[in-house]
Scaffold this motif. Structure first.
Motif, PDB file in Angstrom:
ATOM      1  N   ALA A 114       0.940  -1.223  -0.027  1.00  0.00           N
ATOM      2  CA  ALA A 114       0.073  -0.145  -0.119  1.00  0.00           C
ATOM      3  C   ALA A 114       0.798   1.303   0.085  1.00  0.00           C
ATOM      4  O   ALA A 114       0.544   2.365  -0.562  1.00  0.00           O
ATOM      5  N   LEU A 115       1.889   1.076   0.590  1.00  0.00           N
ATOM      6  CA  LEU A 115       2.875   2.360   0.841  1.00  0.00           C
ATOM      7  C   LEU A 115       3.832   2.631  -0.104  1.00  0.00           C
ATOM      8  O   LEU A 115       4.755   3.369  -0.046  1.00  0.00           O
ATOM      9  N   LYS A 116       4.126   1.241  -0.891  1.00  0.00           N
ATOM     10  CA  LYS A 116       5.181   1.394  -1.948  1.00  0.00           C
ATOM     11  C   LYS A 116       6.475   1.566  -1.350  1.00  0.00           C
ATOM     12  O   LYS A 116       7.201   2.385  -1.698  1.00  0.00           O
ATOM     13  N   CYS A 117       6.807   0.727  -0.314  1.00  0.00           N
ATOM     14  CA  CYS A 117       8.021   0.669   0.136  1.00  0.00           C
ATOM     15  C   CYS A 117       8.479  -0.509   0.526  1.00  0.00           C
ATOM     16  O   CYS A 117       8.068  -1.770   0.332  1.00  0.00           O
ATOM     17  N   GLN A 118       9.803  -0.707   1.332  1.00  0.00           N
ATOM     18  CA  GLN A 118      10.594  -1.912   1.761  1.00  0.00           C
ATOM     19  C   GLN A 118      10.286  -2.006   3.185  1.00  0.00           C
ATOM     20  O   GLN A 118       9.890  -1.072   3.936  1.00  0.00           O
ATOM     21  N   PRO A 119      10.232  -3.076   3.865  1.00  0.00           N
ATOM     22  CA  PRO A 119      10.051  -3.357   5.194  1.00  0.00           C
ATOM     23  C   PRO A 119      10.771  -2.427   6.106  1.00  0.00           C
ATOM     24  O   PRO A 119      10.489  -1.886   6.989  1.00  0.00           O
ATOM     25  N   GLY A 120      12.201  -2.428   5.675  1.00  0.00           N
ATOM     26  CA  GLY A 120      13.092  -1.463   6.312  1.00  0.00           C
ATOM     27  C   GLY A 120      12.824   0.251   6.388  1.00  0.00           C
ATOM     28  O   GLY A 120      13.190   0.986   7.372  1.00  0.00           O
ATOM     29  N   ASP A 121      11.663   0.484   5.305  1.00  0.00           N
ATOM     30  CA  ASP A 121      11.078   1.966   5.473  1.00  0.00           C
ATOM     31  C   ASP A 121      10.290   2.080   6.582  1.00  0.00           C
ATOM     32  O   ASP A 121       9.739   3.416   7.090  1.00  0.00           O
ATOM     33  N   LEU A 122       9.725   0.964   7.152  1.00  0.00           N
ATOM     34  CA  LEU A 122       8.426   1.050   8.161  1.00  0.00           C
ATOM     35  C   LEU A 122       9.143   1.160   9.582  1.00  0.00           C
ATOM     36  O   LEU A 122       8.457   1.624  10.463  1.00  0.00           O
ATOM     37  N   PHE A 123      10.304   1.025   9.825  1.00  0.00           N
ATOM     38  CA  PHE A 123      10.926   0.648  10.911  1.00  0.00           C
ATOM     39  C   PHE A 123      12.513   1.279  11.029  1.00  0.00           C
ATOM     40  O   PHE A 123      13.015   1.316  10.001  1.00  0.00           O
TER      41      PHE A 123
END
Length: 77
Positions: free
Chosen positions: A53-62
């Motif tokens: 949904a946010l068009k990102c990688q997991p590392g971008d979330l944390f």
């Protein structure tokens, strides 16, 4: 400690908590806890849906913030 950056990513995409919940199928209460950074546990499937949904990688979330850095930032508030 792990800092959750979902609110920042939502802001970049101009998404409300309601819209993110609709896009991901994640319960609104869970999205709210992510937005506030108070969630204690998150499933891999939820991370997958957030990344889509946010068009990102997991590392971008944390982000990892050492306890020393966190205590200094709390003192400055």
């Amino acid at each position: 400690m792990i800092r959750i950056k979902v609110a920042e990513l939502m802001g970049r995409h101009k998404l409300t908590q309601t819209k993110l919940a609709e896009m991901t199928g994640i319960r609104p209460n869970t999205v709210s806890a992510l937005w506030h950074g108070t969630i204690k546990r998150i499933e891999i499937d939820q991370i997958n849906r957030l990344c889509k949904a946010l068009k990102c990688q997991p590392g971008d979330l944390f982000e990892y913030v050492s306890d020393d850095e966190d205590s200094h930032s709390q003192e400055n508030k």
